[in-house]
Every structure is written in C-alpha cells, then in structure tokens.
Design an enzyme around this catalytic site. Sequence first.
Site, PDB file in Angstrom:
ATOM      1  N   ASP A  88       2.910   2.929  -7.212  1.00  0.00           N
ATOM      2  CA  ASP A  88       1.661   2.980  -6.461  1.00  0.00           C
ATOM      3  C   ASP A  88       1.299   4.394  -6.027  1.00  0.00           C
ATOM      4  OD1 ASP A  88       3.826   3.047  -4.705  1.00  0.00           O
ATOM      5  OD2 ASP A  88       3.391   1.101  -3.827  1.00  0.00           O
ATOM      6  N   HIS A 136       5.832  -7.273   1.169  1.00  0.00           N
ATOM      7  CA  HIS A 136       5.134  -6.647   0.039  1.00  0.00           C
ATOM      8  C   HIS A 136       6.102  -5.942  -0.900  1.00  0.00           C
ATOM      9  CE1 HIS A 136       4.178  -2.604   2.295  1.00  0.00           C
ATOM     10  NE2 HIS A 136       5.264  -2.464   1.585  1.00  0.00           N
ATOM     11  N   ASN A 149       6.413  -7.109   5.629  1.00  0.00           N
ATOM     12  CA  ASN A 149       5.628  -8.337   5.423  1.00  0.00           C
ATOM     13  C   ASN A 149       5.901  -8.964   4.059  1.00  0.00           C
ATOM     14  OD1 ASN A 149       4.398  -6.555   3.725  1.00  0.00           O
ATOM     15  ND2 ASN A 149       2.385  -6.591   4.720  1.00  0.00           N
ATOM     16  N   GLU A 205       0.142  -6.950  -1.056  1.00  0.00           N
ATOM     17  CA  GLU A 205       0.229  -7.483   0.305  1.00  0.00           C
ATOM     18  C   GLU A 205       0.145  -9.013   0.286  1.00  0.00           C
ATOM     19  OE1 GLU A 205       0.927  -5.442   2.542  1.00  0.00           O
ATOM     20  OE2 GLU A 205      -0.238  -3.592   2.453  1.00  0.00           O
TER      21      GLU A 205
HETATM   22  C1  F6R Z   1       6.653   2.356  -2.207  1.00  0.00           C
HETATM   23  C2  F6R Z   1       6.285   0.950  -2.138  1.00  0.00           C
HETATM   24  C3  F6R Z   1       6.533   0.102  -0.948  1.00  0.00           C
HETATM   25  C4  F6R Z   1       7.863   0.377  -0.241  1.00  0.00           C
HETATM   26  C5  F6R Z   1       8.038  -0.544   0.965  1.00  0.00           C
HETATM   27  C6  F6R Z   1       9.326  -0.246   1.724  1.00  0.00           C
HETATM   28  O1  F6R Z   1       6.309   2.928  -3.454  1.00  0.00           O
HETATM   29  O2  F6R Z   1       5.734   0.493  -3.089  1.00  0.00           O
HETATM   30  O3  F6R Z   1       6.479  -1.246  -1.343  1.00  0.00           O
HETATM   31  O4  F6R Z   1       8.916   0.183  -1.149  1.00  0.00           O
HETATM   32  O5  F6R Z   1       6.952  -0.391   1.832  1.00  0.00           O
HETATM   33  O6  F6R Z   1       9.238   1.037   2.265  1.00  0.00           O
HETATM   34  P1  F6R Z   1      10.475   1.735   2.992  1.00  0.00           P
HETATM   35  O7  F6R Z   1      11.497   1.995   1.931  1.00  0.00           O
HETATM   36  O8  F6R Z   1       9.904   3.026   3.534  1.00  0.00           O
HETATM   37  O9  F6R Z   1      10.943   0.802   4.040  1.00  0.00           O
END
Ligand code: F6R
Length: 241
Positions: free
Chosen positions: A67, A137, A135, A142
């Site tokens: 992303d 994701h 959440n 989402e």
């Molecule tokens: C990042 C991404 C997100 C993160 C998720 C967890 O490229 O796609 O889905 O993997 O938000 O983030 P952290 O590792 O910061 O807790």
Amino acid sequence: MDIKIFDHQQDLDTYAAELFVRLVNEKPEAVLGLATGSTPIGIYDKIIELHRQQDVSFQAVTTFNLDEYVGVSPDNEQSYAYYMQKNLFSHIDIPAGNTHLPDGMAENIDAECARYEEQLQAQPVDMQLLGLGHNGHIGFNEPDVHLSGGTHAVKLSKETREANARFFASLEEVPRYAVTMGVGSILKAKTVVLAVRGADKAKIVKDALTGPITTEVPASLLQTHANVVVLLDREAGRMLD
Ligand code: F6R
C-alpha cells in the site's frame, strides 16, 4: 495455519527474515510482497544483516508493497516509498527498477490501481509479509460489509488514521486516502507470513485466526488460504488456546 509463538521479539524477527532469505536463496528471482508499519522493521533489520553476511543477494528479486498513501510523494518521509528505502532497499542489492509501490501521486488513481494490479497478476507474489491492524485490517483493507478483490483506493478509517498519527506531527496531517492491494490480491500469494506483536493485538489475533470468516475482520479471510504462517510474540498470542 501454521502458528508460531515466540518468547523474544528477536527470535520472531529472525524466523521471519530467514523464511524470506531461504526463499530467495532457493529461488533468486522470487517475488516478495512487503509491508510497512512498525512490525516489519526488526525483520528488515535481520534481512539486512543476513545480506551483509553475504547469506543472500536480492539482485534478481522483485518486490511489491501492499500500500501507499494518496497525495504523499516518495521523497516525503511519511510515504511508504520513503520508509522502504530507509528501512530496507537502500541497504540491500536490489535494483531500484525491481521494487514496486502504488504511486500515490498518480493523477488518475483508478488507472494507477488497475496498472498495479496488472503488474501483480503478471508477477505473482511468492511470499507476502503482512502486519495486522487493531481493527483486523490487512494492507489498508478496512472492516466493511464488502471488500474489494483487487488493488483499489480506500478512505482510511478514523481508527487507522489515529493509529498512524504517531508517525505524523498531528492527526490532521495523516492522509485520508490510500491505495492498497485488495484481499483478493493478497490471497493470491503462494505463502502469506502474518507477523503480529503486542498485547494490544491479542483480541484481534484471536478473532482473525479463530473467529468467523467475515469482511468485518478482513484478516479472518486468511483462514481460507492454504499456506499461512502466523508469527506472534507471547503477548499477541496470549488469548489463543
Ligand atoms: C502496512 C500495512 C498495515 C500494517 C498494520 C499494522 O503496509 O499495510 O496493514 O501492517 O497497520 O501496523 P503496525 O505493524 O505498525 O502495527
């Protein structure tokens, strides 16, 4: 699902890094799916260390990131392109042209999503690294009543913007839109490596891995994939039996 729980963060990072390094040694032209956020940093550090010890070369590897924010340019340190340069690409021998992220600055975001998805379909991901949002994701998919299959633009939820505000000067500065691979794109990877740390993720880990498969917990769709490796620290895994 193959679930492994580690007592020490370093062991989780080493295990994950070795999965990717082993794949690249076996298949030098492997296609890797990469993630950003706080979870992969220790994993990337370990990959860099293994590269420095000459255990692995990335010259023939291709990468696709999950992303990117819309409207944040690659030279802005909040962009995921910048993050990848800083935390991995500039430390290994991967040619710049082999690394791919969605272009969040594209004038026509829908066309950019279609272009990215086409590239992904032409070069299927061998191993996809994922983190997990509070959440549920994965990427920026989402919770919703329906999920998009392919790469698409998303409006970020309030919760996700708040969680990511730690990387920005204020919540106001957190972008409102992003481009993300869809859950369908993610599930096409031959192997998925989901890495999760911390007590604050214990409940969502339990829901995602053992709860019903629902678009309200996007990571629960990983239960439908035949080859998922889940790497948890003790805290993230504490609600599992
Ligand atoms: C990042 C991404 C997100 C993160 C998720 C967890 O490229 O796609 O889905 O993997 O938000 O983030 P952290 O590792 O910061 O807790």
